[in-house]
Design an enzyme around this catalytic site. Structure first.
Site, PDB file in Angstrom:
ATOM      1  N   ASP A 206      42.447  31.181  41.440  1.00 30.50           N
ATOM      2  CA  ASP A 206      42.316  32.081  40.578  1.00 30.50           C
ATOM      3  C   ASP A 206      42.247  31.767  39.291  1.00 30.50           C
ATOM      4  OD1 ASP A 206      43.869  35.303  40.922  1.00 30.50           O
ATOM      5  OD2 ASP A 206      43.843  34.422  38.834  1.00 30.50           O
TER       6      ASP A 206
ATOM      7  N   ASN B  34      46.269  43.600  47.461  1.00 34.70           N
ATOM      8  CA  ASN B  34      46.506  44.805  46.772  1.00 34.70           C
ATOM      9  C   ASN B  34      45.234  45.544  47.280  1.00 34.70           C
ATOM     10  OD1 ASN B  34      48.704  43.733  45.163  1.00 34.70           O
ATOM     11  ND2 ASN B  34      47.200  42.766  43.687  1.00 34.70           N
TER      12      ASN B  34
ATOM     13  N   GLU C 214      43.049  45.117  40.807  1.00 39.78           N
ATOM     14  CA  GLU C 214      42.089  45.011  39.552  1.00 39.78           C
ATOM     15  C   GLU C 214      40.582  44.841  40.121  1.00 39.78           C
ATOM     16  OE1 GLU C 214      43.399  41.726  37.031  1.00 39.78           O
ATOM     17  OE2 GLU C 214      45.321  42.816  37.018  1.00 39.78           O
ATOM     18  N   VAL C 215      40.318  44.088  40.935  1.00 39.52           N
ATOM     19  CA  VAL C 215      38.987  43.744  41.219  1.00 39.52           C
ATOM     20  C   VAL C 215      38.660  44.499  42.708  1.00 39.52           C
ATOM     21  CG1 VAL C 215      37.191  41.894  41.782  1.00 39.52           C
ATOM     22  CG2 VAL C 215      39.060  41.559  40.287  1.00 39.52           C
TER      23      VAL C 215
ATOM     24  N   HIS D 120      40.560  40.998  48.765  1.00 39.40           N
ATOM     25  CA  HIS D 120      40.432  39.485  48.523  1.00 39.40           C
ATOM     26  C   HIS D 120      42.316  39.242  49.020  1.00 39.40           C
ATOM     27  CE1 HIS D 120      41.221  41.666  44.666  1.00 39.40           C
ATOM     28  NE2 HIS D 120      42.354  40.840  44.341  1.00 39.40           N
ATOM     29  N   MET D 121      42.331  38.115  49.517  1.00 42.08           N
ATOM     30  CA  MET D 121      43.921  37.980  49.599  1.00 42.08           C
ATOM     31  C   MET D 121      44.154  36.839  48.453  1.00 42.08           C
ATOM     32  SD  MET D 121      46.102  38.554  52.014  1.00 42.08           S
ATOM     33  CE  MET D 121      45.209  38.972  53.449  1.00 42.08           C
TER      34      MET D 121
HETATM   35  P1  5GP Z   1      44.056  42.054  42.096  1.00 45.59           P
HETATM   36  O1  5GP Z   1      44.949  42.621  40.978  1.00 45.59           O
HETATM   37  O2  5GP Z   1      42.761  42.721  42.016  1.00 45.59           O
HETATM   38  O3  5GP Z   1      44.696  41.890  43.585  1.00 45.59           O
HETATM   39  O4  5GP Z   1      43.830  40.577  41.876  1.00 45.59           O
HETATM   40  C1  5GP Z   1      42.424  39.972  41.046  1.00 45.59           C
HETATM   41  C2  5GP Z   1      42.708  38.724  40.746  1.00 45.59           C
HETATM   42  O5  5GP Z   1      41.504  38.322  40.407  1.00 45.59           O
HETATM   43  C3  5GP Z   1      43.592  38.215  39.583  1.00 45.59           C
HETATM   44  O6  5GP Z   1      44.486  37.449  39.818  1.00 45.59           O
HETATM   45  C4  5GP Z   1      42.833  37.765  38.376  1.00 45.59           C
HETATM   46  O7  5GP Z   1      43.426  36.709  37.765  1.00 45.59           O
HETATM   47  C5  5GP Z   1      41.654  37.235  39.229  1.00 45.59           C
HETATM   48  N1  5GP Z   1      40.371  37.214  38.566  1.00 45.59           N
HETATM   49  C6  5GP Z   1      39.853  38.128  37.759  1.00 45.59           C
HETATM   50  N2  5GP Z   1      38.732  37.727  36.946  1.00 45.59           N
HETATM   51  C7  5GP Z   1      38.615  36.614  37.799  1.00 45.59           C
HETATM   52  C8  5GP Z   1      37.422  35.600  37.759  1.00 45.59           C
HETATM   53  O8  5GP Z   1      36.430  35.919  36.910  1.00 45.59           O
HETATM   54  N3  5GP Z   1      37.503  34.373  38.262  1.00 45.59           N
HETATM   55  C9  5GP Z   1      38.599  34.160  39.110  1.00 45.59           C
HETATM   56  N4  5GP Z   1      38.602  32.857  39.785  1.00 45.59           N
HETATM   57  N5  5GP Z   1      39.590  34.862  39.062  1.00 45.59           N
HETATM   58  C10 5GP Z   1      39.592  36.042  38.573  1.00 45.59           C
END
Ligand code: 5GP
Length: 121
Positions: A33, A91, A99-100, A104-105
């Site tokens: 991350d 999430n 967020e993304v 993903h886990m």
């Molecule tokens: P979510 O909130 O969607 O479960 O988590 C998304 C995760 O993706 C976050 O922990 C954030 O730090 C990570 N993330 C966002 N953009 C990038 C990126 O460009 N590269 C990497 N390696 N992680 C990312």
């Protein structure tokens, strides 16, 4: 929710932006991350275009699902947190604070994760 192929993990999968790769299998990719919440914070994603856990488990092939779960376990062992313990988080959607929008886990370890979540009310 329709899959948005402009999301950041889709760009990583296409090689348009870099990642700090931990593991790659036939159907999955794991990378650190960018903003780690614990000393070990790896994201495991399927290579296929799936938005969420419910989307993935409803539409991915058995081979992809097996590969994904094996990759999650392998990452925990590679990072050495299978002995000390770790937390898996996936999430989904608005209430899940995703967020993304590519399934993903999160594999989090190397320090206590703390209590699971504050109870409401
Ligand atoms: P979510 O909130 O969607 O479960 O988590 C998304 C995760 O993706 C976050 O922990 C954030 O730090 C990570 N993330 C966002 N953009 C990038 C990126 O460009 N590269 C990497 N390696 N992680 C990312």
């Amino acid at each position: 929710m329709a899959y948005d192929d402009q999301n950041i993990f889709a760009k990583i999968l296409r090689g348009e932006i870099p990642c700090d790769k931990v593991l790659e299998t036939d159907h999955s990719l794991a990378f650190n991350d960018i903003a780690p919440a614990r000393p070990v914070h790896v994201l495991v994603i399927p290579k296929g275009a799936y938005v969420s856990s419910d989307d993935f488990t409803a539409t991915a092939s058995d081979a992809e699902i097996i590969d994904f779960w094996r990759a999650v376990g392998e990452v925990a062992r590679m990072k050495g947190v299978e002995k000390s313990g770790y937390r898996l988080i996936a999430n989904a959607g608005e209430d899940g604070h995703q967020e993304v929008p590519h399934f993903h886990m999160h594999v989090l370890g190397g320090a206590s994760a703390g209590p699971m979540m504050k109870r409401q009310g």
